[in-house]
Design a protein around this motif. Sequence first.
Motif, PDB file in Angstrom:
ATOM      1  N   ILE A 156       0.843  -1.160   0.011  1.00 21.66           N
ATOM      2  CA  ILE A 156       0.028  -0.013  -0.089  1.00 21.66           C
ATOM      3  C   ILE A 156       0.814   1.264   0.065  1.00 21.66           C
ATOM      4  CG2 ILE A 156      -1.392   1.292   1.278  1.00 21.66           C
ATOM      5  CD1 ILE A 156      -3.088  -1.226   2.325  1.00 21.66           C
ATOM      6  N   ILE A 164      -6.347  -0.340  -3.965  1.00 26.11           N
ATOM      7  CA  ILE A 164      -6.274   0.657  -3.649  1.00 26.11           C
ATOM      8  C   ILE A 164      -6.175   1.715  -4.824  1.00 26.11           C
ATOM      9  CG2 ILE A 164      -5.250   0.381  -1.283  1.00 26.11           C
ATOM     10  CD1 ILE A 164      -2.471   1.128  -2.756  1.00 26.11           C
ATOM     11  N   THR A 200      -0.791   4.261  -4.833  1.00 23.43           N
ATOM     12  CA  THR A 200      -0.027   3.994  -3.608  1.00 23.43           C
ATOM     13  C   THR A 200       0.303   5.440  -2.835  1.00 23.43           C
ATOM     14  OG1 THR A 200       2.087   4.540  -4.592  1.00 23.43           O
ATOM     15  CG2 THR A 200       1.261   2.105  -4.729  1.00 23.43           C
ATOM     16  N   MET A 201       0.669   5.314  -1.687  1.00 22.69           N
ATOM     17  CA  MET A 201       1.064   6.476  -0.693  1.00 22.69           C
ATOM     18  C   MET A 201       2.498   7.111  -1.556  1.00 22.69           C
ATOM     19  SD  MET A 201       0.301   5.265   3.112  1.00 22.69           S
ATOM     20  CE  MET A 201      -1.547   4.928   3.433  1.00 22.69           C
ATOM     21  N   GLN A 226       0.712   9.116  -4.297  1.00 24.71           N
ATOM     22  CA  GLN A 226       0.104  10.267  -3.718  1.00 24.71           C
ATOM     23  C   GLN A 226       1.142  11.444  -3.448  1.00 24.71           C
ATOM     24  OE1 GLN A 226      -2.566   9.939  -0.602  1.00 24.71           O
ATOM     25  NE2 GLN A 226      -2.987   7.780  -0.876  1.00 24.71           N
ATOM     26  N   TYR A 229      -5.076   0.763   4.702  1.00 26.41           N
ATOM     27  CA  TYR A 229      -6.155   0.311   3.759  1.00 26.41           C
ATOM     28  C   TYR A 229      -7.264   1.425   3.474  1.00 26.41           C
ATOM     29  CZ  TYR A 229      -9.138  -2.293   0.636  1.00 26.41           C
ATOM     30  OH  TYR A 229     -10.010  -2.781  -0.573  1.00 26.41           O
ATOM     31  N   TYR A 262      -7.151   4.485   5.206  1.00 22.10           N
ATOM     32  CA  TYR A 262      -6.805   5.909   4.668  1.00 22.10           C
ATOM     33  C   TYR A 262      -6.708   5.959   3.065  1.00 22.10           C
ATOM     34  CZ  TYR A 262      -3.622   9.962   3.929  1.00 22.10           C
ATOM     35  OH  TYR A 262      -3.429  11.255   3.673  1.00 22.10           O
ATOM     36  N   SER A 263      -6.344   4.880   2.376  1.00 21.94           N
ATOM     37  CA  SER A 263      -6.453   4.716   0.801  1.00 21.94           C
ATOM     38  C   SER A 263      -7.545   4.686   0.165  1.00 21.94           C
ATOM     39  CB  SER A 263      -5.438   3.548   0.308  1.00 21.94           C
ATOM     40  OG  SER A 263      -4.114   3.905   0.824  1.00 21.94           O
ATOM     41  N   ASN A 264      -8.586   4.173   0.865  1.00 23.54           N
ATOM     42  CA  ASN A 264      -9.760   3.911   0.390  1.00 23.54           C
ATOM     43  C   ASN A 264     -11.041   4.734   1.010  1.00 23.54           C
ATOM     44  OD1 ASN A 264      -9.548   1.780  -1.768  1.00 23.54           O
ATOM     45  ND2 ASN A 264      -8.910   1.010  -0.087  1.00 23.54           N
ATOM     46  N   TYR A 318      -8.549   9.233   1.875  1.00 18.28           N
ATOM     47  CA  TYR A 318      -8.080   9.801   0.518  1.00 18.28           C
ATOM     48  C   TYR A 318      -9.040   9.510  -0.407  1.00 18.28           C
ATOM     49  CZ  TYR A 318      -5.251  10.364  -3.865  1.00 18.28           C
ATOM     50  OH  TYR A 318      -4.825  10.667  -5.104  1.00 18.28           O
TER      51      TYR A 318
END
Length: 736
Positions: free
Chosen positions: A62, A77, A80-81, A84, A410, A412-414, A417
């Motif tokens: 992730i 996701i 990826t971070m 971002q 996960y 945070y990403s979905n 964010y």
Amino acid sequence: MLSPKKTTLAFALSAATALLVAACGGNTNDGSPGSSTSPTSPPTSTPTTDPTQNSAISLHGIVYGSADTSVPDGAGIPITMMGQMRALFDLIRKSPDFTQVVMDLGDGSPVHVLDTNTGDKFLPGKLALGLSWILIDMKTKGDPAYADYLATYQKITTAMMTQMNGTDYTYANTSWGEYYYLVALNNFNAHGMLHEVFSDSMLATLQTRLTFCDMFGADASGKTNTCPAAGTPIDVASLNTAQNYYAVSYGIAGLRQKLGWSNPTFSSSTDASVATMGARDALLYTLTKHIRNDSTGGFSDEASNTHTTYYDQARYDRYSTLLIGEVTERTLEMGNEANLTPELKSYLRKSVDLILAQLNTNGQGFNYGRSIGPYGDTAFMEVLTAAANAGVLTQQEMQVAYSYIYKAAYRYSNFWYDPTLPTPSVNMWVKGRGTDSYRGKPRVMGENFSLLHQFMYVNAWWDKLGFNGKAPLSDADMQTYLNTKPHYTLTWYNQPTDTAHPYSAALITVRDGKRVINFNLSQAPDYNSYTPYYPVPSSDQLAYGTTDLAYALLIPQVTYNSKTYIPVTYYKNLNVQENNGEVVVTFDTTKFRQAAKNALYTTDIDLQVHTTVTFSHGTITRSDTMTSGAATGSPLAGNLSVETDFSSFADFQNTTAGGDGFSVNYTNSAATNYATTGFDNCALSQFDTVNGATNPLSTTPIGQLHSNFVCKTNSFALTGGASRTFTWTLKYADPA
């Protein structure tokens, strides 16, 4: 809530029965990560993963993703971070004038996120640190675009450190900003890039500017204080901000020392031993005394710096638990492990125990107090990571901690964010969400950087701990472990035997299947008028406070002589028992406070209430019996009215009032029914809008409240010895 597909771990516990072993503390970690390269910095090569694992379904998958930081197949996701962070770097790099960079969250008011008046006094440090992850990754991989990105980085950092007249600078960069900047410098140094990225003159500027002096001195207005003349010590007790900033100044001092930079010295009028220590150790010593003296439970009292008497203290929230995790992480990143004492580890273990009682399979963290949202999730993550490195987790707890952190990443990403915004970003401000003024929307760029950094440094630690590319526990195995946790956990912040803190301060956590419910009793003198600090249940999508705002959420709010009073402090006689599967919480509130931030204690009124809260499967019931100590015939004996509200996440269109006039039914919602007794009338209303505009009271950190059920009394008297009882019952469905 989205959830990743369940994966069986090669490293998971060998048998399901092993998961039923109750977790306990212990130093089972095989040493702490220590090397010339800080584990909080980016890796120096593409990691090698275990071929038996699906590395996409991992924390590293992730955060970093594939070798080019793209999303691996199956990761679930949108980006990826690292992707971002690269997108934010590109947003800045492509702008002819970086001060004019705009982020648009789709609410009709785009923000110039890099101008000089965003209100984010940490912004230069956040940029220096956040963008450093990209530069180090590009340099390590030999990316041909590295020189172009480096030039942009140097342009931004130079401009943000430009001195204007006197001691003023183009951009403010205080406390946290100074710490963030020093992390970036140390990471560059660990990768042999420090003098490539920064000129000698720039490093000289940074050495002068990146100090902790702005956090000490008489000026508490926010104006930067300059360091005293060489050889003149700073009074260690002159901290002009919240107590947790001792940890920020500790991090600054330690990271300066790691770079070979000198620090101002400290003195103390009450403890001569401070003068014999270097700045780093003096700050850690002072911070340890704060935790030791201001909480018998081993937590940080976040209000004790500005209030001088016992009834003024005791704000316990996210930061009270997180602080020791940050202290541990700072200690490790600066190479000061020798001072990570058994006492500090014991405080860390107490924070771990508070968190383990609240863990879940969705990556959700704190749901009460201020500055939560994604920071509520990452607070769990940071404490658990510090504990893993300090050796206070069992091997079983290590796997559980890693699995939670994966789920937080996960989530945070979905969830946090939002790639559908005009400028993709973390979202704490729009689409029904709201955060406190401290993290206002003008700080959106900095919030992206600081949150992404938290995940990146945590991932670096877990990679070093041997979890690189490892999948988490399956939801089923994680829930099996969580089912071993007690039905309720009582965590004392201050024990009732503590004569210096005579009022009860504690957290009660109740687990009802997959649902976690917190009931926080905190004096919170500076925030107790706001709903996130009310003595009420907090639980995901069921009951949630609204930041920086107040209304009668689930408490008996009193109106007397046209002023509002609430029972939000002075808790006594707290008792928690479990009987026949029900958890029963009782306590007394000895006075009512005026509902205003930092209300004077001379405005308290002589009302008392005995409260009983009962938690049973799918139901919470609260009973408040109110009495008055006022003599018969006094003004307080009459002229009282009471209001209690319940606001729901359920759509207003699917909410119906009961025929009795005192209940509500909900559909397609965690809440199913709410009912009251003791009131004279109730009314159901739409809550999300007022006159066509968004109702600020409706925007919680996790989303919008849509309906409100208000129950009130007519004016009544409470003569000496008389009482009146009010109840509510909230029913809810089991989470999916």
